[in-house]
Write a protein that holds these residues in place. Structure first.
Motif, PDB file in Angstrom:
ATOM      1  N   TYR A  29      24.998  35.883 -85.264  1.00  0.00           N
ATOM      2  CA  TYR A  29      24.374  36.738 -84.470  1.00  0.00           C
ATOM      3  C   TYR A  29      24.267  36.213 -83.126  1.00  0.00           C
ATOM      4  CZ  TYR A  29      23.156  38.036 -89.478  1.00  0.00           C
ATOM      5  OH  TYR A  29      23.117  38.821 -90.689  1.00  0.00           O
ATOM      6  N   LEU A  30      23.530  37.438 -82.302  1.00  0.00           N
ATOM      7  CA  LEU A  30      23.514  37.261 -81.041  1.00  0.00           C
ATOM      8  C   LEU A  30      22.451  35.779 -80.828  1.00  0.00           C
ATOM      9  CD1 LEU A  30      23.650  38.250 -78.192  1.00  0.00           C
ATOM     10  CD2 LEU A  30      21.609  39.392 -78.415  1.00  0.00           C
ATOM     11  N   ASP A  31      23.225  35.021 -79.979  1.00  0.00           N
ATOM     12  CA  ASP A  31      22.343  33.864 -79.707  1.00  0.00           C
ATOM     13  C   ASP A  31      21.299  33.685 -78.783  1.00  0.00           C
ATOM     14  OD1 ASP A  31      22.066  30.879 -78.512  1.00  0.00           O
ATOM     15  OD2 ASP A  31      23.502  30.459 -80.070  1.00  0.00           O
ATOM     16  N   PHE A  32      20.193  33.014 -79.075  1.00  0.00           N
ATOM     17  CA  PHE A  32      18.993  33.343 -78.473  1.00  0.00           C
ATOM     18  C   PHE A  32      19.006  32.931 -77.165  1.00  0.00           C
ATOM     19  CE2 PHE A  32      14.427  33.158 -77.546  1.00  0.00           C
ATOM     20  CZ  PHE A  32      13.967  34.266 -77.911  1.00  0.00           C
ATOM     21  N   ALA A  33      19.732  31.924 -76.641  1.00  0.00           N
ATOM     22  CA  ALA A  33      20.243  31.448 -75.417  1.00  0.00           C
ATOM     23  C   ALA A  33      21.208  32.152 -74.485  1.00  0.00           C
ATOM     24  CB  ALA A  33      20.656  29.788 -75.581  1.00  0.00           C
ATOM     25  N   SER A  34      21.692  33.028 -75.182  1.00  0.00           N
ATOM     26  CA  SER A  34      22.741  33.914 -74.430  1.00  0.00           C
ATOM     27  C   SER A  34      22.235  34.796 -73.231  1.00  0.00           C
ATOM     28  CB  SER A  34      23.476  34.625 -75.279  1.00  0.00           C
ATOM     29  OG  SER A  34      22.736  35.922 -75.972  1.00  0.00           O
ATOM     30  N   HIS A  35      23.058  35.015 -72.364  1.00  0.00           N
ATOM     31  CA  HIS A  35      22.495  35.561 -71.114  1.00  0.00           C
ATOM     32  C   HIS A  35      22.362  37.112 -71.561  1.00  0.00           C
ATOM     33  CE1 HIS A  35      21.744  36.510 -66.924  1.00  0.00           C
ATOM     34  NE2 HIS A  35      22.498  37.495 -66.793  1.00  0.00           N
ATOM     35  N   GLN A  36      21.251  37.682 -72.090  1.00  0.00           N
ATOM     36  CA  GLN A  36      21.314  38.788 -72.676  1.00  0.00           C
ATOM     37  C   GLN A  36      19.826  39.282 -72.656  1.00  0.00           C
ATOM     38  OE1 GLN A  36      23.509  41.222 -73.875  1.00  0.00           O
ATOM     39  NE2 GLN A  36      25.185  39.623 -73.486  1.00  0.00           N
ATOM     40  N   PRO A  37      19.410  40.557 -72.576  1.00  0.00           N
ATOM     41  CA  PRO A  37      17.964  40.948 -72.426  1.00  0.00           C
ATOM     42  C   PRO A  37      17.042  40.481 -73.576  1.00  0.00           C
ATOM     43  CG  PRO A  37      19.392  42.801 -71.872  1.00  0.00           C
ATOM     44  CD  PRO A  37      20.388  41.603 -72.411  1.00  0.00           C
ATOM     45  N   LEU A  38      16.059  40.063 -73.340  1.00  0.00           N
ATOM     46  CA  LEU A  38      15.059  39.588 -74.551  1.00  0.00           C
ATOM     47  C   LEU A  38      14.892  40.665 -75.518  1.00  0.00           C
ATOM     48  CD1 LEU A  38      13.280  37.513 -75.706  1.00  0.00           C
ATOM     49  CD2 LEU A  38      11.397  38.372 -74.587  1.00  0.00           C
ATOM     50  N   GLU A  39      14.875  42.022 -75.145  1.00  0.00           N
ATOM     51  CA  GLU A  39      14.603  42.806 -76.145  1.00  0.00           C
ATOM     52  C   GLU A  39      15.697  43.068 -77.228  1.00  0.00           C
ATOM     53  OE1 GLU A  39      15.586  47.010 -73.542  1.00  0.00           O
ATOM     54  OE2 GLU A  39      14.189  45.865 -72.630  1.00  0.00           O
ATOM     55  N   HIS A  40      16.930  42.846 -76.550  1.00  0.00           N
ATOM     56  CA  HIS A  40      18.023  43.058 -77.440  1.00  0.00           C
ATOM     57  C   HIS A  40      18.094  41.628 -78.467  1.00  0.00           C
ATOM     58  CE1 HIS A  40      20.946  45.162 -74.347  1.00  0.00           C
ATOM     59  NE2 HIS A  40      19.927  45.721 -74.688  1.00  0.00           N
ATOM     60  N   LYS A  41      17.551  40.408 -78.108  1.00  0.00           N
ATOM     61  CA  LYS A  41      17.571  39.358 -79.149  1.00  0.00           C
ATOM     62  C   LYS A  41      16.225  39.786 -79.960  1.00  0.00           C
ATOM     63  CE  LYS A  41      18.909  36.465 -75.196  1.00  0.00           C
ATOM     64  NZ  LYS A  41      18.238  35.547 -74.348  1.00  0.00           N
ATOM     65  N   LEU A  42      15.146  40.577 -79.545  1.00  0.00           N
ATOM     66  CA  LEU A  42      14.052  40.724 -80.532  1.00  0.00           C
ATOM     67  C   LEU A  42      14.561  41.844 -81.412  1.00  0.00           C
ATOM     68  CD1 LEU A  42      10.932  40.317 -78.330  1.00  0.00           C
ATOM     69  CD2 LEU A  42      11.990  38.761 -79.835  1.00  0.00           C
ATOM     70  N   GLY A  43      15.469  42.566 -80.830  1.00  0.00           N
ATOM     71  CA  GLY A  43      16.227  43.892 -81.840  1.00  0.00           C
ATOM     72  C   GLY A  43      17.028  43.388 -83.036  1.00  0.00           C
ATOM     73  N   VAL A  44      17.507  42.103 -82.980  1.00  0.00           N
ATOM     74  CA  VAL A  44      18.251  41.632 -83.899  1.00  0.00           C
ATOM     75  C   VAL A  44      17.190  41.376 -85.046  1.00  0.00           C
ATOM     76  CG1 VAL A  44      19.513  39.439 -84.651  1.00  0.00           C
ATOM     77  CG2 VAL A  44      20.070  40.532 -82.382  1.00  0.00           C
ATOM     78  N   ILE A  45      16.077  40.541 -84.784  1.00  0.00           N
ATOM     79  CA  ILE A  45      15.008  40.309 -85.662  1.00  0.00           C
ATOM     80  C   ILE A  45      14.539  41.615 -86.413  1.00  0.00           C
ATOM     81  CG2 ILE A  45      12.684  39.565 -86.108  1.00  0.00           C
ATOM     82  CD1 ILE A  45      13.194  37.476 -83.776  1.00  0.00           C
ATOM     83  N   ARG A  46      14.194  42.734 -85.519  1.00  0.00           N
ATOM     84  CA  ARG A  46      13.682  43.941 -86.029  1.00  0.00           C
ATOM     85  C   ARG A  46      14.735  44.720 -86.974  1.00  0.00           C
ATOM     86  NH1 ARG A  46      12.138  44.802 -80.678  1.00  0.00           N
ATOM     87  NH2 ARG A  46      14.058  46.296 -80.584  1.00  0.00           N
ATOM     88  N   THR A  47      16.040  44.586 -86.483  1.00  0.00           N
ATOM     89  CA  THR A  47      16.952  45.195 -87.481  1.00  0.00           C
ATOM     90  C   THR A  47      17.328  44.578 -88.625  1.00  0.00           C
ATOM     91  OG1 THR A  47      18.124  46.092 -85.384  1.00  0.00           O
ATOM     92  CG2 THR A  47      19.208  46.214 -87.480  1.00  0.00           C
TER      93      THR A  47
END
Length: 195
Positions: free
Chosen positions: A64-82
């Motif tokens: 899944y999207l790595d938490f340390a990647s250069h992506q918006p925090l909302e996208h990372k938290l979206g992985v958890i939500r989904t």
């Protein structure tokens, strides 16, 4: 998916394949009273009831999207939500749901997701709020910003205060680096890659 007598499977398949020459169907039978359908494993219990759990193909890698990647925090938290929303929607009993949530937490912890990420309110936005107001004013507009760490977050907060919904997208994607549409062919921008 269809529930059908085993003796009628071949006749039914032959019938639906005769409807149009260009459309052909194959079938997959249940194995050990189980059959996968999309992301769901459906199990036929001895009492005739069906139970459901999340299904992953044998080739699934839990990447899944790595938490340390250069992506918006909302996208990372979206992985958890989904993933938690999928578990709560598909799993038919509490034991199966607990097993699935443990699996998701374990897989995401390998990708760097911390306890903080799980406990932050944004990671649980899909959960219904009992006292949520339904008479909130409609947004004044929408804006999409490219993501630059340390810049986009404070700018988004200021814009949101004025009643505008902010959407954030990654600035640099593999697609933007590799592909080039007709309109962009004349421009030929230099490639930029953040590693």
């Amino acid at each position: 998916m269809v529930v059908i007598k085993k003796t009628d499977v071949h006749d039914f398949t032959k019938h639906i394949n005769s409807v149009h020459d260009a459309i052909k169907f194959t079938f997959e039978e249940e194995s050990d009273n189980c059959i996968p359908m999309l992301d769901t494993m459906i199990t036929r219990n001895p009492n005739g009831c069906l139970s459901f759990c999340v299904y992953r193909k044998p080739t699934h890698t839990d990447q899944y999207l790595d938490f340390a990647s250069h992506q918006p925090l909302e996208h990372k938290l979206g992985v958890i939500r989904t993933l938690t929303h999928r578990a709560k929607t598909i799993c038919s009993d509490q034991d199966t749901l607990n097993t699935e949530l443990r699996h998701v937490k374990r897989a995401l912890s390998v990708c760097g997701y911390t306890k903080w990420a799980w406990n932050t309110p944004q990671s649980r936005k899909l959960d219904p709020k009992p006292n949520a107001r339904k008479d909130t004013a409609p947004p004044k507009g929408h804006i999409t910003l490219p993501y630059f760490q340390g810049v986009t977050e404070p700018l988004s907060r200021k814009i949101r205060k004025s009643g505008v919904v902010v959407h954030v997208r990654p600035d640099n994607t593999i697609r933007s680096i590799v592909s080039c549409t007709k309109g962009q062919a004349q421009e030929r921008r230099p490639l930029r890659c953040n590693l």
